[in-house]
Design an enzyme around this catalytic site. Structure first.
Site, PDB file in Angstrom:
ATOM      1  N   HIS A 102       0.856  -1.190   0.000  1.00 48.73           N
ATOM      2  CA  HIS A 102       0.000   0.000   0.000  1.00 48.73           C
ATOM      3  C   HIS A 102       0.890   1.237   0.000  1.00 48.73           C
ATOM      4  O   HIS A 102       2.116   1.125   0.046  1.00 48.73           O
ATOM      5  CB  HIS A 102      -0.968  -0.004   1.178  1.00 48.73           C
ATOM      6  CG  HIS A 102      -0.327   0.092   2.538  1.00 48.73           C
ATOM      7  ND1 HIS A 102       0.540  -0.838   3.037  1.00 48.73           N
ATOM      8  CD2 HIS A 102      -0.449   1.031   3.521  1.00 48.73           C
ATOM      9  CE1 HIS A 102       0.923  -0.499   4.259  1.00 48.73           C
ATOM     10  NE2 HIS A 102       0.346   0.635   4.577  1.00 48.73           N
ATOM     11  N   ASP A 123       5.825   4.727   5.266  1.00 52.66           N
ATOM     12  CA  ASP A 123       6.766   3.844   5.971  1.00 52.66           C
ATOM     13  C   ASP A 123       7.078   2.583   5.174  1.00 52.66           C
ATOM     14  O   ASP A 123       8.112   1.948   5.390  1.00 52.66           O
ATOM     15  CB  ASP A 123       6.280   3.498   7.397  1.00 52.66           C
ATOM     16  CG  ASP A 123       4.872   2.951   7.463  1.00 52.66           C
ATOM     17  OD1 ASP A 123       4.011   3.476   6.742  1.00 52.66           O
ATOM     18  OD2 ASP A 123       4.639   2.001   8.246  1.00 52.66           O
ATOM     19  N   HIS A 124       6.222   2.233   4.207  1.00 51.44           N
ATOM     20  CA  HIS A 124       6.429   1.018   3.414  1.00 51.44           C
ATOM     21  C   HIS A 124       7.146   1.279   2.089  1.00 51.44           C
ATOM     22  O   HIS A 124       7.561   0.331   1.424  1.00 51.44           O
ATOM     23  CB  HIS A 124       5.080   0.348   3.138  1.00 51.44           C
ATOM     24  CG  HIS A 124       4.439  -0.144   4.392  1.00 51.44           C
ATOM     25  ND1 HIS A 124       4.374  -1.470   4.736  1.00 51.44           N
ATOM     26  CD2 HIS A 124       3.887   0.548   5.427  1.00 51.44           C
ATOM     27  CE1 HIS A 124       3.792  -1.590   5.928  1.00 51.44           C
ATOM     28  NE2 HIS A 124       3.481  -0.373   6.359  1.00 51.44           N
ATOM     29  N   ASP A 175      -0.203  -4.047   6.147  1.00 52.17           N
ATOM     30  CA  ASP A 175      -0.893  -3.385   7.257  1.00 52.17           C
ATOM     31  C   ASP A 175      -2.385  -3.679   7.172  1.00 52.17           C
ATOM     32  O   ASP A 175      -3.010  -3.459   6.138  1.00 52.17           O
ATOM     33  CB  ASP A 175      -0.687  -1.871   7.180  1.00 52.17           C
ATOM     34  CG  ASP A 175       0.678  -1.446   7.655  1.00 52.17           C
ATOM     35  OD1 ASP A 175       1.518  -2.332   7.920  1.00 52.17           O
ATOM     36  OD2 ASP A 175       0.911  -0.226   7.762  1.00 52.17           O
ATOM     37  N   HIS A 212       6.315  -5.001  12.165  1.00 51.23           N
ATOM     38  CA  HIS A 212       5.630  -3.700  12.218  1.00 51.23           C
ATOM     39  C   HIS A 212       5.134  -3.504  13.652  1.00 51.23           C
ATOM     40  O   HIS A 212       3.971  -3.179  13.907  1.00 51.23           O
ATOM     41  CB  HIS A 212       4.464  -3.703  11.224  1.00 51.23           C
ATOM     42  CG  HIS A 212       3.974  -2.348  10.786  1.00 51.23           C
ATOM     43  ND1 HIS A 212       3.209  -1.546  11.597  1.00 51.23           N
ATOM     44  CD2 HIS A 212       4.116  -1.673   9.634  1.00 51.23           C
ATOM     45  CE1 HIS A 212       2.887  -0.444  10.955  1.00 51.23           C
ATOM     46  NE2 HIS A 212       3.433  -0.490   9.754  1.00 51.23           N
ATOM     47  N   HIS A 263      -7.331  -1.756   5.696  1.00 52.25           N
ATOM     48  CA  HIS A 263      -6.457  -0.737   6.275  1.00 52.25           C
ATOM     49  C   HIS A 263      -7.047   0.657   6.023  1.00 52.25           C
ATOM     50  O   HIS A 263      -6.336   1.635   5.895  1.00 52.25           O
ATOM     51  CB  HIS A 263      -5.062  -0.881   5.641  1.00 52.25           C
ATOM     52  CG  HIS A 263      -3.959  -0.157   6.327  1.00 52.25           C
ATOM     53  ND1 HIS A 263      -3.774  -0.150   7.685  1.00 52.25           N
ATOM     54  CD2 HIS A 263      -2.920   0.586   5.817  1.00 52.25           C
ATOM     55  CE1 HIS A 263      -2.695   0.555   7.988  1.00 52.25           C
ATOM     56  NE2 HIS A 263      -2.168   1.023   6.874  1.00 52.25           N
ATOM     57  N   HIS A 299       1.337   3.847   2.090  1.00 56.94           N
ATOM     58  CA  HIS A 299       1.855   4.535   3.273  1.00 56.94           C
ATOM     59  C   HIS A 299       3.376   4.687   3.169  1.00 56.94           C
ATOM     60  O   HIS A 299       4.089   3.753   2.797  1.00 56.94           O
ATOM     61  CB  HIS A 299       1.516   3.737   4.532  1.00 56.94           C
ATOM     62  CG  HIS A 299       0.337   4.271   5.290  1.00 56.94           C
ATOM     63  ND1 HIS A 299      -0.397   3.492   6.152  1.00 56.94           N
ATOM     64  CD2 HIS A 299      -0.210   5.527   5.342  1.00 56.94           C
ATOM     65  CE1 HIS A 299      -1.359   4.241   6.697  1.00 56.94           C
ATOM     66  NE2 HIS A 299      -1.267   5.467   6.215  1.00 56.94           N
TER      67      HIS A 299
END
Ligand SMILES: [Zn+2]
Ligand SMILES: [Zn+2]
Length: 287
Positions: free
Chosen positions: A62, A66-67, A181, A244, A158, A64
């Site tokens: 996805h 942080d990924h 996530d 995570h 999510h 986001h």
């Protein structure tokens, strides 16, 4: 090599001295596949003695940050480290929508850097991606395969991030599932039933519920450790890897709290509260 799952990053958006951003490396006899590229992914791959040039494909769960914040590093380094000037575009498998848009534009801010490196070193190639977008659905759909290795994707929950997917990797050695996530939801059952190894994001709701109310919005879209323990026992997972990790476990007691939650939920199989570079190997589990 037998199918091996290595957690390249067990962190989340909060910076940690010990945990890189989210990512999972799955290696089989035939291929090396990277799922997500959080902060520090390229360095963690180097710890596995793997250059970005060794990767056969990249998969995004996805959009986001942080990924994906380590993805430009992965792509640029892959090109810079290619000494043969023959590098091909990296296959990128991504759900249609914002993550696809991100991948399309990820190198835009680096065009001047690429141009000066290219002319200075008299190279003909440039870093690039070959993008394979797919429509995320609630059913498992095959999104990539090579030889004995097949990867399928399924939507997870999510929201408000949409779409978000998890991946299921099947090889002759067995099945690996990666949730990305998500809340604990029925879609994870679709994704992971019967998996030998399940990599599950994990958050201790009990801890987060003690934070100021303004910070409790993260309860909306992550996976509660106790519910994970119950679900994973029901769907028959051999090895559960938690990643995570929120809040970050900084001591043995903190790690034990994750373990206690999962056991209270009911899971009796092998359990790993992951640190960066923890890995497990599947050896002919299907035979
Ligand atoms: Zn995340
Ligand atoms: Zn997320």
């Amino acid at each position: 090599m037998p199918t091996t799952v290595t957690i390249t990053g067990t962190g989340c958006p909060i910076p940690s001295a010990h945990r890189s951003g989210p990512g999972v490396l799955v290696q089989t006899n035939d291929v090396a596949l990277q799922f997500d590229a959080g902060r520090g992914t390229t360095q963690r791959l180097a710890s596995c003695e793997l250059w970005p040039t060794d990767l056969d494909a990249f998969f995004a769960t996805h959009h986001h940050s942080d990924h994906l914040v380590g993805f430009a590093d992965l792509l640029l380094t892959r090109w810079v480290m290619d000494r043969t000037d023959s590098i091909s575009d990296l296959p990128v498998i991504v759900p249609e929508g914002p993550a696809e848009k991100f991948v399309n534009h990820v190198l835009d801010a680096w065009l001047d850097d690429i141009a000066v490196r290219k002319s200075h070193s008299k190279r003909s190639t440039e870093p690039g991606t070959e993008i394979f977008p797919f429509a995320a659905t609630n059913n498992l759909e095959e999104v990539w395969s090579r030889g004995d290795t097949k990867v399928s994707a399924c939507r997870v929950r999510h929201e408000p991030v949409f779409p978000a997917v998890g991946y299921r990797i099947e090889s002759s050695d067995g099945v690996v599932a990666i949730t990305g996530d998500t809340l604990v939801c029925d879609e994870v059952i679709t994704l992971a039933t019967g998996a030998d190894v399940l990599v599950y994001e994990a958050m201790r709701f009990e801890e987060i519920q003690t934070l100021p109310e303004k910070r409790q919005f993260i309860l909306d879209y992550h996976a509660d450790t106790r519910l994970i323990g119950t679900q994973v026992q029901e769907i028959g997972i051999k090895t559960l890897i938690l990643t995570h990790l929120i809040p970050e476990p900084c001591s043995q007691e903190d790690e034990q709290a994750f373990i206690d939650d999962i056991r209270e939920g009911g899971f009796t199989g092998e359990l790993i509260v992951a640190n960066d570079l923890d890995s497990v190997t599947l050896e002919n589990n299907l035979t």
